[in-house]
Scaffold this motif. Structure first.
Motif, PDB file in Angstrom:
ATOM      1  N   LEU A 123       0.865  -1.195   0.000  1.00 64.07           N
ATOM      2  CA  LEU A 123       0.000   0.000   0.000  1.00 64.07           C
ATOM      3  C   LEU A 123       0.897   1.239   0.000  1.00 64.07           C
ATOM      4  CD1 LEU A 123      -2.692  -1.154   2.622  1.00 64.07           C
ATOM      5  CD2 LEU A 123      -2.883  -1.169   0.110  1.00 64.07           C
ATOM      6  N   PRO A 124       1.517   1.558  -1.143  1.00 66.04           N
ATOM      7  CA  PRO A 124       2.505   2.640  -1.183  1.00 66.04           C
ATOM      8  C   PRO A 124       1.897   4.029  -1.370  1.00 66.04           C
ATOM      9  CG  PRO A 124       2.412   1.550  -3.307  1.00 66.04           C
ATOM     10  CD  PRO A 124       1.376   0.878  -2.431  1.00 66.04           C
ATOM     11  N   HIS A 125       0.574   4.083  -1.480  1.00 68.53           N
ATOM     12  CA  HIS A 125      -0.093   5.351  -1.792  1.00 68.53           C
ATOM     13  C   HIS A 125      -1.220   5.592  -0.805  1.00 68.53           C
ATOM     14  CE1 HIS A 125      -2.914   7.976  -4.081  1.00 68.53           C
ATOM     15  NE2 HIS A 125      -3.821   7.060  -3.804  1.00 68.53           N
ATOM     16  N   VAL A 126      -1.341   6.825  -0.331  1.00 69.19           N
ATOM     17  CA  VAL A 126      -2.494   7.182   0.510  1.00 69.19           C
ATOM     18  C   VAL A 126      -3.024   8.537   0.069  1.00 69.19           C
ATOM     19  CG1 VAL A 126      -0.963   7.983   2.359  1.00 69.19           C
ATOM     20  CG2 VAL A 126      -3.345   7.537   2.875  1.00 69.19           C
ATOM     21  N   LEU A 127      -4.339   8.609   0.009  1.00 66.81           N
ATOM     22  CA  LEU A 127      -5.035   9.849  -0.354  1.00 66.81           C
ATOM     23  C   LEU A 127      -5.877  10.257   0.849  1.00 66.81           C
ATOM     24  CD1 LEU A 127      -6.126  11.873  -2.550  1.00 66.81           C
ATOM     25  CD2 LEU A 127      -7.929  10.189  -2.965  1.00 66.81           C
ATOM     26  N   VAL A 128      -5.646  11.460   1.354  1.00 73.03           N
ATOM     27  CA  VAL A 128      -6.457  11.973   2.465  1.00 73.03           C
ATOM     28  C   VAL A 128      -7.399  13.019   1.875  1.00 73.03           C
ATOM     29  CG1 VAL A 128      -6.433  13.005   4.760  1.00 73.03           C
ATOM     30  CG2 VAL A 128      -4.499  11.594   4.025  1.00 73.03           C
ATOM     31  N   ILE A 129      -8.685  12.881   2.177  1.00 70.64           N
ATOM     32  CA  ILE A 129      -9.679  13.816   1.630  1.00 70.64           C
ATOM     33  C   ILE A 129     -10.391  14.534   2.771  1.00 70.64           C
ATOM     34  CG2 ILE A 129     -11.692  14.111   0.126  1.00 70.64           C
ATOM     35  CD1 ILE A 129     -11.105  11.501  -1.210  1.00 70.64           C
ATOM     36  N   GLU A 130     -10.554  15.829   2.590  1.00 73.32           N
ATOM     37  CA  GLU A 130     -11.368  16.635   3.496  1.00 73.32           C
ATOM     38  C   GLU A 130     -12.682  16.960   2.786  1.00 73.32           C
ATOM     39  OE1 GLU A 130     -10.412  20.905   5.372  1.00 73.32           O
ATOM     40  OE2 GLU A 130     -11.257  20.864   3.351  1.00 73.32           O
ATOM     41  N   TYR A 131     -13.781  16.463   3.343  1.00 77.23           N
ATOM     42  CA  TYR A 131     -15.107  16.827   2.845  1.00 77.23           C
ATOM     43  C   TYR A 131     -15.685  17.842   3.824  1.00 77.23           C
ATOM     44  CZ  TYR A 131     -14.998  12.406   0.148  1.00 77.23           C
ATOM     45  OH  TYR A 131     -14.670  11.365  -0.686  1.00 77.23           O
ATOM     46  N   ALA A 132     -15.649  19.099   3.443  1.00 77.25           N
ATOM     47  CA  ALA A 132     -16.328  20.108   4.260  1.00 77.25           C
ATOM     48  C   ALA A 132     -17.831  19.952   4.013  1.00 77.25           C
ATOM     49  CB  ALA A 132     -15.844  21.494   3.855  1.00 77.25           C
ATOM     50  N   PRO A 133     -18.677  20.540   4.866  1.00 75.90           N
ATOM     51  CA  PRO A 133     -20.113  20.471   4.579  1.00 75.90           C
ATOM     52  C   PRO A 133     -20.375  20.951   3.150  1.00 75.90           C
ATOM     53  CG  PRO A 133     -19.750  21.375   6.771  1.00 75.90           C
ATOM     54  CD  PRO A 133     -18.385  21.237   6.131  1.00 75.90           C
ATOM     55  N   GLY A 134     -21.184  20.194   2.431  1.00 80.71           N
ATOM     56  CA  GLY A 134     -21.485  20.531   1.037  1.00 80.71           C
ATOM     57  C   GLY A 134     -20.635  19.778   0.036  1.00 80.71           C
ATOM     58  N   ARG A 187     -16.038  15.609   7.180  1.00 83.07           N
ATOM     59  CA  ARG A 187     -15.572  14.214   7.217  1.00 83.07           C
ATOM     60  C   ARG A 187     -14.170  14.172   6.628  1.00 83.07           C
ATOM     61  NH1 ARG A 187     -15.874  10.042   2.979  1.00 83.07           N
ATOM     62  NH2 ARG A 187     -15.569   7.983   3.921  1.00 83.07           N
ATOM     63  N   TYR A 188     -13.309  13.367   7.213  1.00 86.29           N
ATOM     64  CA  TYR A 188     -12.026  13.043   6.593  1.00 86.29           C
ATOM     65  C   TYR A 188     -12.078  11.587   6.162  1.00 86.29           C
ATOM     66  CZ  TYR A 188      -9.921  17.168   8.905  1.00 86.29           C
ATOM     67  OH  TYR A 188      -9.600  18.428   9.335  1.00 86.29           O
ATOM     68  N   SER A 189     -11.524  11.303   4.984  1.00 81.37           N
ATOM     69  CA  SER A 189     -11.317   9.904   4.631  1.00 81.37           C
ATOM     70  C   SER A 189      -9.846   9.699   4.323  1.00 81.37           C
ATOM     71  CB  SER A 189     -12.192   9.463   3.466  1.00 81.37           C
ATOM     72  OG  SER A 189     -11.787  10.077   2.274  1.00 81.37           O
ATOM     73  N   ILE A 190      -9.377   8.504   4.627  1.00 80.20           N
ATOM     74  CA  ILE A 190      -7.987   8.119   4.400  1.00 80.20           C
ATOM     75  C   ILE A 190      -8.061   6.871   3.534  1.00 80.20           C
ATOM     76  CG2 ILE A 190      -5.805   7.465   5.487  1.00 80.20           C
ATOM     77  CD1 ILE A 190      -7.041   8.616   8.130  1.00 80.20           C
ATOM     78  N   THR A 191      -7.593   6.981   2.294  1.00 82.63           N
ATOM     79  CA  THR A 191      -7.729   5.879   1.335  1.00 82.63           C
ATOM     80  C   THR A 191      -6.356   5.336   0.977  1.00 82.63           C
ATOM     81  OG1 THR A 191      -9.703   6.941   0.416  1.00 82.63           O
ATOM     82  CG2 THR A 191      -8.676   5.231  -0.910  1.00 82.63           C
ATOM     83  N   PHE A 192      -6.143   4.070   1.290  1.00 82.15           N
ATOM     84  CA  PHE A 192      -4.898   3.387   0.913  1.00 82.15           C
ATOM     85  C   PHE A 192      -5.190   2.567  -0.342  1.00 82.15           C
ATOM     86  CE2 PHE A 192      -4.778   3.908   5.527  1.00 82.15           C
ATOM     87  CZ  PHE A 192      -3.512   4.443   5.722  1.00 82.15           C
ATOM     88  N   ARG A 193      -4.242   2.577  -1.283  1.00 80.60           N
ATOM     89  CA  ARG A 193      -4.448   1.794  -2.504  1.00 80.60           C
ATOM     90  C   ARG A 193      -3.180   1.029  -2.856  1.00 80.60           C
ATOM     91  NH1 ARG A 193      -6.571   7.058  -4.810  1.00 80.60           N
ATOM     92  NH2 ARG A 193      -8.829   6.916  -5.027  1.00 80.60           N
ATOM     93  N   SER A 194      -3.383  -0.181  -3.397  1.00 84.32           N
ATOM     94  CA  SER A 194      -2.258  -0.919  -3.986  1.00 84.32           C
ATOM     95  C   SER A 194      -2.216  -0.606  -5.472  1.00 84.32           C
ATOM     96  CB  SER A 194      -2.425  -2.427  -3.758  1.00 84.32           C
ATOM     97  OG  SER A 194      -3.606  -2.892  -4.381  1.00 84.32           O
ATOM     98  N   PHE A 195      -1.115  -0.938  -6.124  1.00 77.53           N
ATOM     99  CA  PHE A 195      -1.009  -0.795  -7.573  1.00 77.53           C
ATOM    100  C   PHE A 195      -1.369  -2.110  -8.228  1.00 77.53           C
ATOM    101  CE2 PHE A 195       2.341   2.451  -6.482  1.00 77.53           C
ATOM    102  CZ  PHE A 195       1.589   3.536  -6.885  1.00 77.53           C
TER     103      PHE A 195
END
Ligand code: AKG
Ligand code: FE2
Length: 199
Positions: A99-110, A180-188
């Motif tokens: 899992l060499p990649h991580v994407l952190v997303i911030e979802y503000a209201p809306g 909401r925050y999401s933390i997404t790990f992905r494999s290649f």
């Protein structure tokens, strides 16, 4: 996975094959610490071919640019995310370096995310939810129309997209009403791994 999390409507399937879900993937205390670290990250508005979504993102390890340049190596995964990556890898039956990649997303209201499948350079997807619950909607095209399902991803939960849930079904999240925050790990995917020698 509890039965009531799927099947809001009788026409919905039990669940997309290849989707796994776990509540209490992180503790309340871990969530607090992760959110404090995440709030300090250098988020940028998500940009897709020049269009800005209303969510903000930051990637580590590798970054997928939607301007045509594709995968680029970026800042290493910060230490505060490594124990979570270990746990995400265990959840998916993988070794952490897979899992060499991580994407952190911030979802503000809306903010939400529209219908999509993740880029085909990626293989398994493990998503951790913090602070607010998200309705992760799934759809896939059938001769008779769209087949649909919804996963309620609670705060501190994790989901895994693999197999048909990853490759056949699209997913989306309607606009959030709370941060909401999401933390997404992905494999290649093996044939797309940029760490592989190209010879
Ligand atoms: O926030 C999430 O859990 C989903 C994110 C997502 O689908 C993506 O970035 O591809
Ligand atoms: Fe996605």
């Amino acid at each position: 996975m509890t039965a009531h999390q799927f099947g809001l409507f009788e026409t919905e399937p039990a669940r997309p094959e290849g989707l796994a879900y776990r509540d209490d993937f992180v503790s309340v205390e871990e969530e607090r610490l992760l959110a404090a670290h995440i709030s300090e990250l250098p988020f940028k508005p998500f940009e897709f071919h020049g269009f800005q979504g209303n969510r903000r993102t930051v990637s580590f390890g590798w970054h997928y640019a939607f301007d045509g340049s594709g995968l680029q190596e970026t800042e290493p995964i910060p230490p505060f995310l490594l124990p979570l990556r270990d746990r995400a890898a265990r959840f998916a039956g993988l070794a952490p370096p897979a899992l060499p990649h991580v994407l952190v997303i911030e979802y503000a209201p809306g903010a939400g995310i529209g219908w999509h499948r993740d880029r085909p350079v990626f293989d398994d997807v493990i998503g951790v939810s913090l602070l607010a619950e998200a309705r992760l909607r799934f759809r896939r095209k059938r001769a008779a129309g769209w087949e649909r399902a919804t996963l309620v991803a609670r705060p501190r939960s994790a989901y895994l997209l693999r197999g048909p849930a990853r490759s056949e079904w699209e997913h989306s999240i309607p606009a959030m009403d709370r941060l909401r925050y999401s933390i997404t790990f992905r494999s290649f995917r093996e044939d797309s791994d940029p760490r592989r020698s190209s010879v």
